[in-house]
Design an enzyme around this catalytic site. Structure first.
Site, PDB file in Angstrom:
ATOM      1  N   SER A 166       0.826  -1.204   0.000  1.00 45.55           N
ATOM      2  CA  SER A 166       0.000   0.000   0.000  1.00 45.55           C
ATOM      3  C   SER A 166       0.866   1.262   0.000  1.00 45.55           C
ATOM      4  O   SER A 166       1.604   1.510  -0.946  1.00 45.55           O
ATOM      5  CB  SER A 166      -0.943  -0.053   1.215  1.00 45.55           C
ATOM      6  OG  SER A 166      -1.783   1.061   1.316  1.00 45.55           O
ATOM      7  N   ASP A 334      -9.779  -5.016  -4.464  1.00 43.74           N
ATOM      8  CA  ASP A 334      -9.066  -3.950  -3.751  1.00 43.74           C
ATOM      9  C   ASP A 334      -9.672  -2.606  -4.139  1.00 43.74           C
ATOM     10  O   ASP A 334      -9.629  -2.216  -5.300  1.00 43.74           O
ATOM     11  CB  ASP A 334      -7.579  -3.989  -4.121  1.00 43.74           C
ATOM     12  CG  ASP A 334      -6.712  -3.148  -3.204  1.00 43.74           C
ATOM     13  OD1 ASP A 334      -7.213  -2.138  -2.669  1.00 43.74           O
ATOM     14  OD2 ASP A 334      -5.533  -3.500  -3.023  1.00 43.74           O
ATOM     15  N   HIS A 365      -7.378  -5.441  -0.350  1.00 41.05           N
ATOM     16  CA  HIS A 365      -6.185  -4.689   0.042  1.00 41.05           C
ATOM     17  C   HIS A 365      -5.462  -5.300   1.250  1.00 41.05           C
ATOM     18  O   HIS A 365      -4.231  -5.453   1.237  1.00 41.05           O
ATOM     19  CB  HIS A 365      -6.594  -3.247   0.352  1.00 41.05           C
ATOM     20  CG  HIS A 365      -5.473  -2.269   0.290  1.00 41.05           C
ATOM     21  ND1 HIS A 365      -4.941  -1.809  -0.896  1.00 41.05           N
ATOM     22  CD2 HIS A 365      -4.765  -1.642   1.269  1.00 41.05           C
ATOM     23  CE1 HIS A 365      -3.960  -0.948  -0.651  1.00 41.05           C
ATOM     24  NE2 HIS A 365      -3.839  -0.831   0.656  1.00 41.05           N
TER      25      HIS A 365
END
Length: 398
Positions: A166, A334, A365
């Site tokens: 991320s 995601d 995610h």
């Protein structure tokens, strides 16, 4: 009376039994509880004065203390509103940090400025506006270089491998495309739920993007991003029902839920997240959903941008300059690293840089760090295989 006492005791016993013993354990405590007694805490000071808490697990659970086995160094960098804890959130066979340590890696864990392991500065107090005046721009410019140089100096190695999730990937794309000295010290990058563009993300971020900068700072303040449920409900009525646990952990509202998490450990996860960041950083993320350009923080006016950058618009990062061999893993569920945005990212990276691109239709995610099922374990096995494929020139390891 006896029945009442018995009833109260049974309720107390039920509550005790239902609480996972890992709930509330910090990075060191959870590592030690799983047998990783070698864990170390280090402090790294950046060029602009932030003092970052960095962890290291130099040995696996069953490795002798006096082992002299050569080690490959790997740095794990967490995502948005997260911390190094994310890499050890599950059990030894399903936490990437533990898996790498048990496979003879010297594992280091970064913590970005503003999370609860990196709340110190050489000059600014934490309760000052100056301390919280940062976004992932500064993490890429100052945090990542300082941590990488510190690790290599401490270990005596010439290079390391990098695993980012991320926000840990957006730092990598920004840092390695602009700082060629640092990029040359990284022999492989594994990028999980990669983000450079967020124009197609859904969830809370686009809603924040609908507000201008002044409105966002008026709502959330100038310092740490700490929205409570009542504020979120006022901003978006019904938002707490979007995702299970949504208003107990805002991370779920930003990155979405998952079907691959160990539901019995949700209490454990939300006890350590969100780990903290600045309002300004969240504004920068929100700007990314409004724009399809991978660029630095927009100060909201041509005058202010000229003051900071010498030009009326924020400078764009040039992904064609990114040259660290990288493997990208991304999922179809995601809502932050949307597959459409990842496709645009892959199109902008040089062809010879992407050594692997793995799309997983059912992945969300958080599955890349908290995933618990066999699919998540398969991802970690793939990551380990990719890291093992790196051949160091001095042949100390393969």
């Amino acid at each position: 009376m006896f029945k009442l006492i018995l009833l109260l005791f049974s309720v107390f016993l039920r509550d005790v039994i239902l609480i996972d013993p890992d709930t509330g354990l910090d990075m060191e405590q959870i590592a030690i509880s799983k047998g990783y007694l070698s864990i170390e805490k280090h402090f790294v000071t950046t060029e602009d004065g932030y003092i970052l808490g960095v962890y290291r697990i130099p040995r696996g659970r069953n490795e002798p203390v006096d082992s002299t086995q050569p080690k490959k160094v790997v740095l794990l960098q967490h995502g948005l509103l997260d911390s190094s804890w994310t890499w050890v959130a599950n059990f030894p066979t399903s936490s990437l940090g533990f898996i790498l340590a048990d496979n003879s890696y010297d594992v280091w864990f970064g913590n970005s400025r503003g999370n609860f392991y990196s709340l110190a500065h050489t000059t600014y107090p934490v309760d000052s506006d100056q301390f919280w005046d940062f976004t992932w721009d500064e993490m890429a410019e100052y945090d990542l270089p300082a941590v990488i140089l510190y690790i290599l100096k401490t270990t005596g190695q010439q290079k390391l491998s990098y695993v980012g999730h991320s926000q840990g990937t957006i730092q990598a794309f920004a840092c390695f495309s602009e700082n060629k000295t640092i990029a040359s010290l990284v022999d492989r990058a594994i990028l999980l739920a990669p983000v450079a563009y967020a124009h197609h993300s859904t969830g809370l971020m686009p809603l924040l993007a609908d507000l201008d900068i002044d409105e966002l700072f008026l709502l959330f303040g100038l310092r740490e991003f700490l929205p409570d449920a009542s504020l979120l409900q006022k901003l978006v009525p019904g938002i707490c029902e979007w995702v299970e646990w949504g208003c107990e952990d805002i991370l779920f509202l930003i990155v979405g839920g998952s079907n691959n998490l160990n539901q019995s450990r949700i209490e454990v996860y939300i006890s350590e997240t969100p780990a903290g960041t600045s309002v300004k950083n969240m504004v920068h993320w929100a700007q990314s959903t409004r724009s399809d350009v991978f660029q630095k923080y927009d100060y909201g006016s041509a005058t202010l941008n000229i003051l900071h950058y010498g030009q009326p618009t924020p400078p764009a990062y040039n992904l064609s300059n990114y040259d660290v061999p990288s493997a990208l893993y991304y999922g179809g569920n995601d809502i932050l690293a949307d597959p459409t945005d990842v496709a645009a990212l892959l199109g902008d990276l040089p062809d010879n840089v992407v050594i692997q691109s793995l799309f997983q239709p059912g992945f969300a995610h958080l599955d890349y760090t908290w995933g618990f099922d066999d699919t998540a374990k398969a991802v970690y096995a793939n990551v380990l295989k990719e890291l093992n494929s790196v051949v160091i020139l001095n042949n100390k390891w393969k």
